[in-house]
Design a protein around this motif. Structure first.
Motif, PDB file in Angstrom:
ATOM      1  N   SER A 157       0.842  -1.202   0.000  1.00 37.25           N
ATOM      2  CA  SER A 157       0.000   0.000   0.000  1.00 37.25           C
ATOM      3  C   SER A 157       0.873   1.246   0.000  1.00 37.25           C
ATOM      4  O   SER A 157       0.483   2.276  -0.537  1.00 37.25           O
ATOM      5  N   PHE A 158       2.082   1.135   0.567  1.00 39.18           N
ATOM      6  CA  PHE A 158       3.019   2.259   0.495  1.00 39.18           C
ATOM      7  C   PHE A 158       3.364   2.569  -0.949  1.00 39.18           C
ATOM      8  O   PHE A 158       3.310   3.722  -1.386  1.00 39.18           O
ATOM      9  N   VAL A 159       3.701   1.520  -1.715  1.00 40.42           N
ATOM     10  CA  VAL A 159       4.027   1.730  -3.131  1.00 40.42           C
ATOM     11  C   VAL A 159       2.804   2.271  -3.866  1.00 40.42           C
ATOM     12  O   VAL A 159       2.873   3.244  -4.607  1.00 40.42           O
ATOM     13  N   HIS A 160       1.691   1.650  -3.610  1.00 36.23           N
ATOM     14  CA  HIS A 160       0.478   1.959  -4.357  1.00 36.23           C
ATOM     15  C   HIS A 160       0.015   3.387  -4.141  1.00 36.23           C
ATOM     16  O   HIS A 160      -0.434   4.043  -5.081  1.00 36.23           O
ATOM     17  N   SER A 161       0.099   3.894  -2.919  1.00 40.21           N
ATOM     18  CA  SER A 161      -0.372   5.263  -2.737  1.00 40.21           C
ATOM     19  C   SER A 161       0.761   6.273  -2.681  1.00 40.21           C
ATOM     20  O   SER A 161       0.822   7.169  -3.506  1.00 40.21           O
ATOM     21  N   THR A 162       1.673   6.122  -1.731  1.00 41.01           N
ATOM     22  CA  THR A 162       2.651   7.184  -1.528  1.00 41.01           C
ATOM     23  C   THR A 162       3.585   7.356  -2.703  1.00 41.01           C
ATOM     24  O   THR A 162       3.766   8.463  -3.220  1.00 41.01           O
ATOM     25  N   VAL A 163       4.178   6.266  -3.143  1.00 43.47           N
ATOM     26  CA  VAL A 163       5.145   6.368  -4.235  1.00 43.47           C
ATOM     27  C   VAL A 163       4.469   6.883  -5.491  1.00 43.47           C
ATOM     28  O   VAL A 163       4.981   7.769  -6.177  1.00 43.47           O
ATOM     29  N   TRP A 164       3.276   6.335  -5.783  1.00 48.45           N
ATOM     30  CA  TRP A 164       2.584   6.766  -6.993  1.00 48.45           C
ATOM     31  C   TRP A 164       2.230   8.239  -6.920  1.00 48.45           C
ATOM     32  O   TRP A 164       2.297   8.968  -7.907  1.00 48.45           O
ATOM     33  N   LYS A 165       1.849   8.693  -5.704  1.00 49.13           N
ATOM     34  CA  LYS A 165       1.456  10.079  -5.558  1.00 49.13           C
ATOM     35  C   LYS A 165       2.635  10.994  -5.826  1.00 49.13           C
ATOM     36  O   LYS A 165       2.502  12.012  -6.483  1.00 49.13           O
ATOM     37  N   ILE A 166       3.802  10.626  -5.309  1.00 49.93           N
ATOM     38  CA  ILE A 166       4.981  11.464  -5.502  1.00 49.93           C
ATOM     39  C   ILE A 166       5.390  11.475  -6.969  1.00 49.93           C
ATOM     40  O   ILE A 166       5.761  12.505  -7.521  1.00 49.93           O
TER      41      ILE A 166
END
Lengths: 143, 195
Positions: free
Chosen positions: B88-97
């Motif tokens: 979920s870190f990759v899916h939301s945070t990384v994608w958002k950045i």
């Protein structure tokens, strides 16, 4: 007075070691840093069964030796920052602040496309920033 | 995509703000740069697999640095040790950045225990690219797959990440899926921690 800072990679390979006093033997400081790695590993691998403690980045005082105190900080990529200081009354908040700035400088150094992850950090800018941060720490905790 | 280390004229390095996000790069600049990257690699290799591997390696370097940067920016970030946590870190945070929005969906694969998929209707990097027929199944999303692999590897979750086109009915452009296949030891560790 900070005598030494060190960055150790996730396979316990040294990425950057810098000592800030001329008097003490640099080798002895390296040895102190090396011993502190064991303490870090012990803290990481033996979860204290309390959730929030397990994943904290700042590890706090690792262990006091005869005239040094050693602080540790662990990033998400298992890169460890080790700080060796001779101050006896250094405040926790100061050390946390120091590690925050240190982490910022480290992230900038690693973002360098010419830096190979796993190799030593050779950037001069990084070294200058680190010495500035160290000097500022010395001033703030002396007051 | 990321603007860290923009040295302004600060007298003292300690006055420099620890950069927050919201630094935008023009889409066309990125599109040009990416197309140049693909073209440069195309002249260096002989076959498609090699081209995909090179794009992925480029993405891997980006992923490793993005991970360091994000972990520093997010105050109070805990180190992710659980599979769902890192996904979920990759899916939301990384994608958002990277792309300014969260990924469209995150799914668990049905056939194998260790497969997860992140899908996106239109990957940003593929927006201005059309693949010629003779390239077959080549997907420039290999760059994004490399980024995901870099982030996962740096966090201690070794995985094989690939990008695929999945044709959807009712849409002319196929959906892009990033397939993540975790290594054996990750599953074992997950079973040990979770069980």
């Amino acid at each position: 007075m900070i005598v030494c800072v060190a960055i150790v990679g996730h396979q316990n390979n040294p990425l950057y070691i810098q000592s800030f006093t001329e008097g003490d033997d640099a080798l002895k400081l390296h040895h102190v840093v090396h011993c502190s790695l064991d303490v870090v590993d012990e803290r990481v691998n033996n979860p204290k069964k309390s959730g929030p403690m397990l994943n904290e980045t700042y590890l706090g005082l690792l262990y006091p030796t005869e005239n040094y105190k050693v602080y540790g900080y662990l990033t998400n990529t298992k890169v460890k920052f080790i700080l060796v200081t001779t101050d006896l009354d250094v405040k926790d908040a100061d050390v946390r602040n120091f590690f925050r700035k240190f982490h910022a400088a480290y992230v900038d150094a690693v973002s360098n496309p010419f830096h190979v992850p796993g190799k030593k950090i050779t950037s001069k800018t990084f070294a200058e920033r680190i010495s500035t941060i160290v000097k500022a720490f010395g001033l703030s905790s002396a007051g | 995509m990321i603007g860290v280390g923009k040295i302004k004229q600060y007298s003292n390095v300690l006055d420099k703000p620890l950069n927050k996000g919201k630094q935008e790069v023009s889409l066309s600049a990125f599109a040009f740069l990416f197309s140049e990257l693909v073209q440069y690699n195309q002249t260096q290799v002989d076959n498609i697999a090699e081209l995909e591997r090179r794009l992925e390696d480029a993405g891997y370097a980006v992923g490793a640095r993005v991970l360091e940067l994000l972990c520093h920016r997010e105050r109070g970030n805990r180190r992710e040790t659980r599979l769902l946590g890192i996904l979920s870190f990759v899916h939301s945070t990384v994608w958002k950045i990277l792309f300014g929005k969260v990924a469209d969906s995150l799914e668990k694969g049905t056939e194998h225990e260790d497969e997860y998929m992140i899908s996106e209707k239109e990957l940003l990097v593929n927006r201005f690219i059309s693949i010629p027929k003779d390239m077959g199944t080549f997907n420039c999303g290999a760059f994004v797959a490399g980024i995901v692999r870099g982030v996962l590897d740096g966090s201690g979750f070794p995985a094989v990440v690939t990008a695929h086109f999945v044709p959807m009915e009712g849409q002319q452009r196929p959906r892009t899926t990033i397939l993540i296949k975790f290594a054996e030891e990750v599953l074992r560790r997950e079973a040990r921690l979770g069980g």
